[in-house]
Design an enzyme around this catalytic site. Structure first.
Site, short mmCIF file in Angstrom:
data_model
loop_
_atom_site.label_atom_id
_atom_site.label_comp_id
_atom_site.label_asym_id
_atom_site.label_seq_id
_atom_site.Cartn_x
_atom_site.Cartn_y
_atom_site.Cartn_z
N GLU A 121 -20.59 -4.57 8.65
CA GLU A 121 -21.15 -3.84 9.64
C GLU A 121 -22.67 -4.55 10.00
O GLU A 121 -23.05 -4.40 11.23
CB GLU A 121 -21.79 -2.75 8.76
CG GLU A 121 -20.97 -1.40 8.41
CD GLU A 121 -19.81 -1.89 7.27
OE1 GLU A 121 -20.01 -3.02 6.53
OE2 GLU A 121 -19.10 -1.15 6.90
N ARG A 166 -25.96 -0.86 5.75
CA ARG A 166 -25.76 -2.16 5.66
C ARG A 166 -26.77 -3.09 6.75
O ARG A 166 -26.86 -4.17 6.47
CB ARG A 166 -24.39 -2.48 5.92
CG ARG A 166 -23.48 -2.44 4.43
CD ARG A 166 -23.57 -3.69 3.59
NE ARG A 166 -23.12 -3.35 2.24
CZ ARG A 166 -22.05 -3.50 1.70
NH1 ARG A 166 -21.09 -4.18 2.50
NH2 ARG A 166 -21.61 -3.35 0.62
N LYS A 219 0.74 -1.32 0.07
CA LYS A 219 0.00 0.14 0.03
C LYS A 219 0.96 1.21 0.01
O LYS A 219 1.85 1.16 0.85
CB LYS A 219 -0.81 0.05 1.22
CG LYS A 219 -2.11 0.85 1.12
CD LYS A 219 -3.32 0.46 1.97
CE LYS A 219 -4.38 1.24 1.98
NZ LYS A 219 -5.61 0.84 2.59
#
Ligand SMILES: Cc1ncc(C[n+]2csc(CCOP(=O)(O)OP(=O)(O)O)c2C)c(N)n1
Length: 612
Positions: free
Chosen positions: A360, A388, A280
């Site tokens: 979630e 969600r 990353k």
């Protein structure tokens, strides 16, 4: 060939391999330059440059389809698909969106922004392809973070069961926004660091180079590679058990190596997973060293550092303070511990904070179980992502009236992130659920008082707040269920809530100069609202105006209209709100102006209404 000269991803095929590093470098520079000015998902994009170039070199888009999970890593894709000239407008009002958008380009396959959907959508496309007798390739690019989301398992399970040909590229950098969590993440790490995957890179690349084209030959070739490279290739149990052929891990910054692997595997008419290891922030030292900080950034640096404390950090600090005297307090986050301001809590009480990954739905039901077990859980979450958990809030929390407190950050316009990130439907969603109370503070003192009140309750409470503390209220204490006047005035009542109260207060100033005395009322207990306040205003014949940074349906205006209609009172004279629509990305101030929500626009409309 330079980036600016590419007219479509097909041109990539004409670039000789030895010139690709130059192109890759140019793409990285373009991304860094643009994000420095406009903000955006820097580290994720820098990590996916070679991966995206490799995919576009082996696929024939737009006929073939690439689906980026979340879509926050799609900048290279945008640069390669004819949008270089508009790239400077990334995330700006009316500019390019920071996520894939179908209306923006035929190369953007799905509109995304919420995680863990790519495999499901790719499977749908692959099935549409097969049912219609077409032959294009479908590739889902899924981060190891996104892979913590339950939808991925549902999709993998389904895809494997019918053996639908598609390719899933797992972009594994060990990070979600923060370090990734969970058992599958541990398994990916094991694969990544297992005996000699670095050696595998060469062995696999060499072996693949010798495999002839043609699917049977390829299949045999693949088996040969597996046998030959047994000591260096890693055995995966997880994807294999779900019916996928697993291949990897391979180096996600070795462009030619990746190209060879993708080319060969795409020929296999099977569901395959390619495990690609990336870094990353690759190519930008600060982002490599602090990928968490550079996941999503504001324009950096000088402005960024000035932005000050957020409501989320105030919530995190206060819950941390309260937790000292209350061992029953615990916190659940869904891969957003830092973004929601709960790092201090995690550091002080590591055993009482549960980061469940991008899950979630699970976060909500986990909290319901904790509450049933005698704890006082806070779910720290962005308003948009709580969507969600609709069913779980309804069935697992509200039905049983369990004391779960939702701390909903980023309520209101999400600005530059756009349609998928605005928190403008949450009130409507939550107030359909019996027993849910919805509060919204406009300043930190009010937020703290609301958290205290939530802890005194035996049922669910949702507290929604914007990112920044903008409104400096004459705060006189929070009293649940009461809408208090922040300033007096008998010609009109402007009822607002949270950050937009700033515009309401300014509108009242403007109106005062025109001889109209408007009160401003803080509807901090959004739901169930304050019928008494509306009765008093009706008795005094004061026309009511509601103002909110929320969609019309279900929000403050419709709450007020509903209360008035049920009580036989005159309804609001006007309801200022965002439209019932998907609002594009853009600067918050500009978006407020577009939808008639600035102080000047509100004042002008109220003036017209009370004078006619
Ligand atoms: C449903 C949902 N929850 C939370 C988020 C916030 N979010 C955006 S990207 C991200 C991490 C994604 O990690 P990964 O897929 O590994 O991609 P990376 O940025 O590491 O390349 C999170 C949690 C989201 N977009 N959608």
């Amino acid at each position: 060939m330079k980036l600016a000269e590419l007219t479509s991803p097909r041109d990539l095929g004409q670039i000789p391999a030895q010139e690709l590093p130059k192109l890759v470098q140019e793409i990285r520079e373009e991304i860094i330059k643009t994000v420095a000015v406009n903000g955006g998902h820097l580290a994720s994009n820098l990590g996916a440059v070679e991966l995206t170039v490799a995919l576009h070199r082996v696929l024939h888009c737009p006929e073939d389809k690439i689906l980026f999970d979340v879509g926050h890593q799609c900048y290279t894709h945008k640069l390669l698909t004819g949008r270089q000239k508009q790239f400077a407008s990334l995330r700006k009002t009316d500019g390019l969106c920071g996520f894939p958008r179908r209306e923006e380009s035929e190369y953007d396959v799905m509109d995304t922004g919420h995680a863990s959907t790519a495999i499901s959508a790719a499977l749908g496309l692959a099935r549409a392809r097969d049912m219609q007798g077409e032959h294009y390739k479908v590739v889902a690019v899924v981060g190891d973070g996104a892979l913590t989301g339950g939808m991925c398992y549902e999709a993998l399970n389904d895809a494997g069961s019918r053996h639908t040909p598609m390719m899933i590229v797992v972009n594994d950098n060990g990070m979600s926004i923060s370090r990734n969590v969970g058992a599958l993440s541990r398994q990916l790490t094991r694969l990544r660091v297992s005996r000699g995957w670095l050696g595998a890179k060469k062995a696999v690349a060499d072996a693949l180079r010798r495999v002839p084209v043609g699917s049977n030959a390829l299949y045999r070739g693949f088996q040969r590679i597996k046998n030959k490279a047994r000591n260096v290739l890693v055995r995966d149990k997880y994807f294999t058990a779900l019916g996928f052929r697993y291949f990897g891990p391979i180096d996600g910054h070795d462009l030619p190596g990746m190209e060879r692997v993708f080319r060969q595997l795409l020929e296999m008419e099977e569901p395959v997973v390619v495990h690609v290891v990336t870094r990353k922030g690759n190519g930008f030292r600060d982002a490599e060293e602090k990928p968490e900080k550079y996941h999503g950034v504001s324009p950096f640096m000088p402005q960024d550092e000035k932005s000050g404390p957020t409501m989320g950090s105030a919530a995190g600090a206060y819950v941390t303070e309260l937790a000292a005297g209350r061992p029953d307090i615990c916190v659940v986050t869904a891969a957003m511990t830092d973004s929601t301001g709960f790092t201090p809590f995690a550091e002080k009480y590591p055993d009482r904070l549960f980061d469940v990954g991008i899950a979630e739905e699970h976060a909500v039901t986990l909290a319901s179980g904790m509450a049933a077990g005698g704890l006082r859980p806070f779910v720290a979450i962005y308003e948009t992502f709580l969507q969600r958990g609709f069913d779980q809030i309804m069935e697992d929390v509200c039905l049983q009236q369990l004391p779960v407190t939702f701390l909903m950050d980023r309520a209101g316009l999400g600005g530059e992130d756009g349609a998928t990130h605005h928190g403008i439907y949450g009130v409507g969603m939550l107030r359909t659920m019996p027993g849910m109370r919805v509060l919204s503070p406009a300043c930190e003192a009010e937020l703290r008082a609301m958290i205290d009140w939530a802890l005194s309750q035996s049922g669910p409470v949702a507290i929604r707040y914007p990112k920044n503390t903008k409104v400096h209220l004459p705060f006189a204490g929070f009293s649940a269920g009461r809408w208090d006047a922040l300033r007096p005035g008998g010609d009109a009542a402007v009822i607002g809530v949270s950050a937009i109260l700033e515009e309401c207060l300014k509108a009242a100033d403007i109106l005062e100069k025109k001889g109209i005395r408007a009160s401003v009322i803080n509807a901090s207990t959004l739901w169930p609202g304050d019928e008494g306040c509306l009765r008093r205003l009706a008795a005094e014949r004061v026309p009511v105006f509601t103002v909110e940074e929320h969609a019309l349906t279900g929000g403050l205006g419709s709450i007020t209209a509903q209360i008035c209609a049920c009580a036989g009172l005159p309804g609001p004279r006007r309801m200022f709100s965002l439209p019932d629509a998907f609002i594009p990305h853009g600067n918050r101030k500009q978006l407020l102006a577009r939808y008639g929500l600035t102080a000047e626009q509100i004042a002008a409309q109220i003036q017209k209404a009370v004078r006619t």
